[in-house]
Design an enzyme around this catalytic site. Structure first.
Site, PDB file in Angstrom:
ATOM      1  N   ASN A   8     -45.230  54.766 -20.537  1.00 55.25           N
ATOM      2  CA  ASN A   8     -44.802  54.483 -21.909  1.00 55.25           C
ATOM      3  C   ASN A   8     -45.948  54.885 -22.841  1.00 55.25           C
ATOM      4  O   ASN A   8     -46.961  54.205 -22.899  1.00 55.25           O
ATOM      5  CB  ASN A   8     -44.500  52.978 -22.033  1.00 55.25           C
ATOM      6  CG  ASN A   8     -44.214  52.543 -23.456  1.00 55.25           C
ATOM      7  OD1 ASN A   8     -43.993  53.368 -24.343  1.00 55.25           O
ATOM      8  ND2 ASN A   8     -44.213  51.239 -23.681  1.00 55.25           N
ATOM      9  N   TRP A   9     -45.750  55.977 -23.538  1.00 50.30           N
ATOM     10  CA  TRP A   9     -46.818  56.463 -24.439  1.00 50.30           C
ATOM     11  C   TRP A   9     -46.879  55.681 -25.740  1.00 50.30           C
ATOM     12  O   TRP A   9     -47.786  55.869 -26.540  1.00 50.30           O
ATOM     13  CB  TRP A   9     -46.609  57.960 -24.740  1.00 50.30           C
ATOM     14  CG  TRP A   9     -47.112  58.871 -23.660  1.00 50.30           C
ATOM     15  CD1 TRP A   9     -47.453  58.527 -22.379  1.00 50.30           C
ATOM     16  CD2 TRP A   9     -47.353  60.289 -23.770  1.00 50.30           C
ATOM     17  NE1 TRP A   9     -47.894  59.631 -21.686  1.00 50.30           N
ATOM     18  CE2 TRP A   9     -47.839  60.724 -22.523  1.00 50.30           C
ATOM     19  CE3 TRP A   9     -47.196  61.211 -24.791  1.00 50.30           C
ATOM     20  CZ2 TRP A   9     -48.175  62.055 -22.270  1.00 50.30           C
ATOM     21  CZ3 TRP A   9     -47.526  62.541 -24.546  1.00 50.30           C
ATOM     22  CH2 TRP A   9     -48.011  62.958 -23.305  1.00 50.30           C
ATOM     23  N   LYS A  10     -45.896  54.842 -25.997  1.00 47.87           N
ATOM     24  CA  LYS A  10     -45.838  54.074 -27.249  1.00 47.87           C
ATOM     25  C   LYS A  10     -45.991  55.030 -28.444  1.00 47.87           C
ATOM     26  O   LYS A  10     -45.502  56.148 -28.392  1.00 47.87           O
ATOM     27  CB  LYS A  10     -46.902  52.972 -27.254  1.00 47.87           C
ATOM     28  CG  LYS A  10     -46.898  52.151 -25.968  1.00 47.87           C
ATOM     29  CD  LYS A  10     -47.723  50.917 -26.059  1.00 47.87           C
ATOM     30  CE  LYS A  10     -47.750  50.231 -24.726  1.00 47.87           C
ATOM     31  NZ  LYS A  10     -48.315  48.908 -24.771  1.00 47.87           N
ATOM     32  N   HIS A  92     -38.714  46.203 -24.992  1.00 51.53           N
ATOM     33  CA  HIS A  92     -40.154  46.053 -24.762  1.00 51.53           C
ATOM     34  C   HIS A  92     -40.665  44.902 -25.639  1.00 51.53           C
ATOM     35  O   HIS A  92     -40.175  44.701 -26.754  1.00 51.53           O
ATOM     36  CB  HIS A  92     -40.862  47.364 -25.119  1.00 51.53           C
ATOM     37  CG  HIS A  92     -42.294  47.377 -24.693  1.00 51.53           C
ATOM     38  ND1 HIS A  92     -43.274  46.723 -25.390  1.00 51.53           N
ATOM     39  CD2 HIS A  92     -42.907  47.957 -23.627  1.00 51.53           C
ATOM     40  CE1 HIS A  92     -44.436  46.902 -24.766  1.00 51.53           C
ATOM     41  NE2 HIS A  92     -44.240  47.641 -23.692  1.00 51.53           N
ATOM     42  N   GLU A  94     -43.147  44.620 -27.424  1.00 50.78           N
ATOM     43  CA  GLU A  94     -43.619  45.037 -28.758  1.00 50.78           C
ATOM     44  C   GLU A  94     -42.444  45.208 -29.711  1.00 50.78           C
ATOM     45  O   GLU A  94     -42.561  44.935 -30.909  1.00 50.78           O
ATOM     46  CB  GLU A  94     -44.457  46.326 -28.628  1.00 50.78           C
ATOM     47  CG  GLU A  94     -45.818  46.017 -28.011  1.00 50.78           C
ATOM     48  CD  GLU A  94     -46.469  47.170 -27.279  1.00 50.78           C
ATOM     49  OE1 GLU A  94     -46.020  48.314 -27.407  1.00 50.78           O
ATOM     50  OE2 GLU A  94     -47.438  46.892 -26.551  1.00 50.78           O
ATOM     51  N   GLU A 162     -42.903  42.448 -17.477  1.00 44.27           N
ATOM     52  CA  GLU A 162     -44.156  42.718 -18.176  1.00 44.27           C
ATOM     53  C   GLU A 162     -44.641  41.451 -18.876  1.00 44.27           C
ATOM     54  O   GLU A 162     -44.178  41.142 -20.000  1.00 44.27           O
ATOM     55  CB  GLU A 162     -43.961  43.805 -19.233  1.00 44.27           C
ATOM     56  CG  GLU A 162     -43.513  45.135 -18.671  1.00 44.27           C
ATOM     57  CD  GLU A 162     -43.913  46.278 -19.599  1.00 44.27           C
ATOM     58  OE1 GLU A 162     -44.651  47.153 -19.158  1.00 44.27           O
ATOM     59  OE2 GLU A 162     -43.508  46.252 -20.778  1.00 44.27           O
ATOM     60  N   GLY A 168     -51.889  45.742 -22.242  1.00 40.59           N
ATOM     61  CA  GLY A 168     -53.002  46.295 -23.015  1.00 40.59           C
ATOM     62  C   GLY A 168     -54.244  45.426 -23.054  1.00 40.59           C
ATOM     63  O   GLY A 168     -55.141  45.659 -23.875  1.00 40.59           O
ATOM     64  N   SER A 207     -51.241  46.335 -17.797  1.00 42.83           N
ATOM     65  CA  SER A 207     -52.595  46.694 -17.343  1.00 42.83           C
ATOM     66  C   SER A 207     -52.630  47.257 -15.918  1.00 42.83           C
ATOM     67  O   SER A 207     -53.583  47.012 -15.166  1.00 42.83           O
ATOM     68  CB  SER A 207     -53.534  45.491 -17.478  1.00 42.83           C
ATOM     69  OG  SER A 207     -53.683  45.152 -18.850  1.00 42.83           O
ATOM     70  N   GLY A 228     -48.582  51.615 -19.606  1.00 45.73           N
ATOM     71  CA  GLY A 228     -48.860  51.998 -20.986  1.00 45.73           C
ATOM     72  C   GLY A 228     -50.085  52.886 -21.069  1.00 45.73           C
ATOM     73  O   GLY A 228     -50.037  54.094 -20.820  1.00 45.73           O
ATOM     74  N   GLY A 229     -51.219  52.293 -21.383  1.00 44.89           N
ATOM     75  CA  GLY A 229     -52.450  53.045 -21.636  1.00 44.89           C
ATOM     76  C   GLY A 229     -52.802  54.059 -20.564  1.00 44.89           C
ATOM     77  O   GLY A 229     -53.201  55.194 -20.881  1.00 44.89           O
TER      78      GLY A 229
HETATM   79  C1  PEP Z   1     -46.579  48.533 -21.627  1.00 43.95           C
HETATM   80  O1  PEP Z   1     -46.744  48.481 -22.837  1.00 43.95           O
HETATM   81  O2  PEP Z   1     -45.442  48.711 -21.182  1.00 43.95           O
HETATM   82  C2  PEP Z   1     -47.741  48.377 -20.776  1.00 43.95           C
HETATM   83  C3  PEP Z   1     -47.540  47.991 -19.557  1.00 43.95           C
HETATM   84  O3  PEP Z   1     -48.981  48.642 -21.338  1.00 43.95           O
HETATM   85  P1  PEP Z   1     -50.391  48.675 -20.567  1.00 43.95           P
HETATM   86  O4  PEP Z   1     -50.197  49.380 -19.244  1.00 43.95           O
HETATM   87  O5  PEP Z   1     -51.308  49.423 -21.481  1.00 43.95           O
HETATM   88  O6  PEP Z   1     -50.802  47.248 -20.359  1.00 43.95           O
END
Ligand code: PEP
Length: 246
Positions: A8-10, A92, A94, A162, A168, A207, A228-229
């Site tokens: 997920n590049w957000k 999600h 967010e 999640e 994050g 994470s 994500g990241g």
């Molecule tokens: C996400 O936003 O779906 C996520 C899992 O982010 P991260 O891996 O950066 O914690």
């Protein structure tokens, strides 16, 4: 079941970022798991064209419930499909936090995604306060019941657990805590969808990185990750894909 590594590049990435995608598909031409990247909507068509013929699928990060109409700034599931998407992330945390998305809305979006032929990745997870209060299973159980439509199958739906406090932050639940939630979700799906539940993919997200991916993937009922990241860099996401393919 084919496991799934989803990135997920957000709200990150530009056409320049496609160089990372080139590296990823070059290093992982035939992974044993399914590999998916969900860039911002502006990059979906470009990315899909860029990786045509490669073992990388492309997805969206949200869609509207309607197929078209007067909804300024929104994107329909059919538009994502037209751009080359095969999946869409829905609900999600967010979006639930930033846009007040409810379980009922997420459920309606999932039905719209199916109508357009997309597989929905439905996200759920507890906040830190909810975990501290000991209500994690109740919270995710309610989100599952409210967000997943009755027509869910292993082909049209993926569930992503999640924990909000792990997204994050570099913090993750213990492996036992992940196992507890995933086992609970599998049982809840089995109660509702019968034998189909065994084939439904349950992703862990929050994470995930190259250094913890293998131990998380060894947890029972973890069928992949939503990342994500660490999905922004080919080397990091590729290492996670490799851990899931092992
Ligand atoms: C996400 O936003 O779906 C996520 C899992 O982010 P991260 O891996 O950066 O914690």
């Amino acid at each position: 079941m084919r496991k799934l590594a989803a990135g997920n590049w957000k709200m990150n990435g530009s056409p320049m970022s496609l160089t990372e995608v080139t590296l990823l598909v070059k290093e992982h031409p035939a992974p044993r798991c399914e590999m998916l990247l969900c860039p911002p909507a502006t990059l979906i068509a470009q990315m899909a064209w860029h990786v045509r013929g490669a073992a990388l699928k492309v997805g969206g990060q949200d869609c509207h419930t309607a197929a078209s109409g007067a909804h300024t700034g929104d994107i329909s599931a059919q538009m994502l499909a037209d751009a080359g998407a095969a999946y869409v992330i829905l609900g999600h945390s967010e979006r639930r936090a930033d846009h007040g998305e409810t379980d009922a809305l997420v459920r309606a979006k999932a039905e719209a995604a199916w109508d357009a032929g997309l597989t929905a990745i439905l996200c759920l997870g507890e906040t830190g306060a909810q975990r501290d209060a000991g209500t994690t299973l109740r919270v995710v159980g309610e989100q599952l019941a409210g967000s997943v439509p009755d027509g869910a199958t292993a082909a049209n739906t993926v569930i992503a657990y999640e924990p909000v406090w792990a997204i994050g932050t570099g913090r993750t639940p213990t492996l036992d805590e992940i196992a507890e939630v995933h086992g609970f979700l599998r049982a809840a799906l089995a109660k509702r969808f019968g034998a189909e539940a065994a084939e439904m993919r349950l992703l862990y997200g929050g994470s995930v990185k190259p250094s913890n991916a293998a131990e998380i993937f060894a947890v029972p009922d973890v069928d992949g990750a939503l990342v994500g990241g660490a999905s922004l860099k080919a080397a990091d996401f590729g290492a996670i894909v490799a851990a899931l393919s092992a």
